[in-house]
Write a protein that holds these residues in place. Structure first.
Motif, PDB file in Angstrom:
ATOM      1  N   ARG A  62      19.595  -2.777   7.805  1.00 16.08           N
ATOM      2  CA  ARG A  62      20.808  -3.272   8.561  1.00 16.08           C
ATOM      3  C   ARG A  62      20.444  -2.813  10.006  1.00 16.08           C
ATOM      4  NH1 ARG A  62      24.211  -0.873   5.907  1.00 16.08           N
ATOM      5  NH2 ARG A  62      25.597  -2.716   5.124  1.00 16.08           N
ATOM      6  N   GLY A  63      20.010  -1.821  10.221  1.00 17.98           N
ATOM      7  CA  GLY A  63      19.488  -1.178  11.457  1.00 17.98           C
ATOM      8  C   GLY A  63      18.526  -2.072  12.174  1.00 17.98           C
ATOM      9  N   SER A 117      12.151   5.242   3.453  1.00 14.98           N
ATOM     10  CA  SER A 117      13.282   4.101   3.352  1.00 14.98           C
ATOM     11  C   SER A 117      13.229   3.283   4.634  1.00 14.98           C
ATOM     12  CB  SER A 117      14.623   4.543   2.936  1.00 14.98           C
ATOM     13  OG  SER A 117      15.084   5.537   4.155  1.00 14.98           O
ATOM     14  N   PHE A 118      13.499   2.284   4.499  1.00 19.73           N
ATOM     15  CA  PHE A 118      13.492   1.315   5.615  1.00 19.73           C
ATOM     16  C   PHE A 118      15.067   0.675   5.751  1.00 19.73           C
ATOM     17  CE2 PHE A 118      13.351  -3.363   7.240  1.00 19.73           C
ATOM     18  CZ  PHE A 118      12.695  -2.920   8.398  1.00 19.73           C
ATOM     19  N   ASN A 119      15.725   1.030   6.981  1.00 21.39           N
ATOM     20  CA  ASN A 119      16.955   0.474   7.271  1.00 21.39           C
ATOM     21  C   ASN A 119      17.077  -0.657   7.922  1.00 21.39           C
ATOM     22  OD1 ASN A 119      19.613   0.328   8.268  1.00 21.39           O
ATOM     23  ND2 ASN A 119      19.489   2.170   9.278  1.00 21.39           N
TER      24      ASN A 119
END
Length: 68
Positions: free
Chosen positions: A6-7, A2-4
Motif C-alpha cells: 500500500r505504501g 515485510s513489504f508495504n
C-alpha cells in the motif's frame, strides 16, 4: 522482512495530476492484468476515504448494477 505494498503504491502515485491518475486507471483496466488490481484497490481506498456519503452510495449502486 515485510513489504508495504500500500505504501509503495501511494508513494508511486503521490503528487500525480488528475490526468496521470486517469491514465493509471485506464491502463490498469484496459490491460486486464491481475498485477494491477492492488494498485486499483489502493486508489479506490483513497477515493473512499475522501468521498461523501452520497458519492459512496452512488459508487455502491454502480458497482452492484455492473455485477448483475
Amino acid at each position: 522482512m515485510s513489504f508495504n505494498l500500500r505504501g509503495a503504491i501511494l508513494q508511486n502515485v503521490s503528487g500525480n495530476s488528475a490526468q496521470e491518475v486517469e491514465e493509471t486507471i485506464l491502463d490498469a483496466v484496459q490491460s486486464g492484468e491481475e498485477k494491477m488490481l492492488p494498485g486499483l484497490g489502493v486508489l479506490f481506498e483513497v477515493y473512499w476515504k475522501n468521498a461523501s456519503e452520497d458519492d459512496k452510495q452512488q459508487v455502491i449502486n454502480q458497482i452492484s448494477k455492473g455485477l448483475q
